[in-house]
Design a protein around this motif. Sequence first.
Motif, short mmCIF file in Angstrom:
data_model
loop_
_atom_site.label_atom_id
_atom_site.label_comp_id
_atom_site.label_asym_id
_atom_site.label_seq_id
_atom_site.Cartn_x
_atom_site.Cartn_y
_atom_site.Cartn_z
N GLU A 55 0.84 -1.19 0.00
CA GLU A 55 0.00 0.00 0.00
C GLU A 55 0.88 1.24 0.00
O GLU A 55 1.91 1.29 0.66
N ARG A 56 0.45 2.26 -0.72
CA ARG A 56 1.27 3.45 -0.92
C ARG A 56 1.21 4.37 0.29
O ARG A 56 0.14 4.65 0.81
N LYS A 60 5.45 8.41 -0.95
CA LYS A 60 5.28 8.27 -2.39
C LYS A 60 4.63 9.51 -3.02
O LYS A 60 4.54 9.61 -4.24
N LEU A 373 -2.13 7.27 -7.97
CA LEU A 373 -0.90 6.85 -7.31
C LEU A 373 -0.31 5.60 -7.95
O LEU A 373 0.90 5.36 -7.88
#
Length: 401
Positions: A55-56, A60, A373
């Motif tokens: 998971e970002r 990021k 993303l």
Amino acid sequence: MNSGATAAVAQNRRTRSRPPSAASSRKSDDPSAAVANGNGKAPSKPTSPNHVAGERTVKKLRLSKALTIPEGTTVSEACRRMAARRVDAVLLTDVNGLLSGIVTDKDIATRVIAEGLRVEQTIISKIMTRSPHYVTADTLAIEALQKMVQGKFRHLPVVDNGEVIAMLDIAKCLYDAISRLEKAAEQGSALAAAVEGVERQFGSNFSAPSTLIETIRERMFKPSLSTIITESTKVAIVSPSDPVYVAAQKMRELRVNSVVITTGNLLQGIFTSKDVLMRVVAQNLSPELTLVEKVMTAHPDCATLDTSILDALHIMHDGKFLHIPVVDGDGRVVACLDVLQLTQAAISMAEGGSGAANDVANTMMQKFWDSALALEPPDEEFDSQRLVDASFVIFFFRSKM
């Protein structure tokens, strides 16, 4: 105003030419842009980074280097340092170097100038928002973005063990996300066209389903500004001959961070809280003696009621400014919107459904951020052969369905 100060203001003044229509605005892929102000008003601890691998996280996102100063600094010195760095928010630290507060350009305009405080004598900690919301580098990106949107503030400190390591700006994240999705949509359209050509060659006729990207664009950004502007929309208006402190008082009164300058019903200029910071306080000009017409942006770009949310964001991004006046068919100003208001409007559009349709709408914003993303910035040029090869692969798999 002395000649040196006048020259400094003139040098910093933004020049804008009003486009004939919003539709003619150039679309930019540059995700960087100047942005408006805002910050949280209540203390908040970041959620523990308890998430699954892959998971970002905040690291990021597009992080900016934060400007930090001791909380004992004067307002005048803080403004000079903010102007030198061209930032509209500063983080305050205590004697231990830990985050203690945040001050934005709106705070300078409404808590200092509008109140008649002397910038040389006022300590910045007197006007700061104490214990601001913050996140860590390991906080989920979607959690940080939703925190900013729901809290209606643009700046979010990123800390590590209490020490500031960066600043998150919702506008930069928004522009970056839109840029990535638009590039992906352009490449997707080219790929879809290639697939269609292959299908025609083989005598097949498949109707391509609408993509998530197009669904997001259609629901969140295509509605016009007329759908979000109502009779209760507040517009702060001053005359060219009003002093700066009157403009600041108007911002405080209506809880906005910009005023429009009109003569009669016609738009003459715009003056924002960032202008108060950069063009007045940082230049040592008197808010009581400096007229708005001397420090405003004359003939600003504007939108119409028919301008889409996406086009309005593009106009602001391309011009690198934070607010956009909206005029009706007679040229009268009916609103002055900032990037955070447009972000909120886009979310409201996404969540505006009901019943079964709302099952998708309720998760649209998360899908928007997640989709953006997940995308890497696409190459500037297509490899046409790879595009054709990909179209044959897609055709093959679809023909087996």
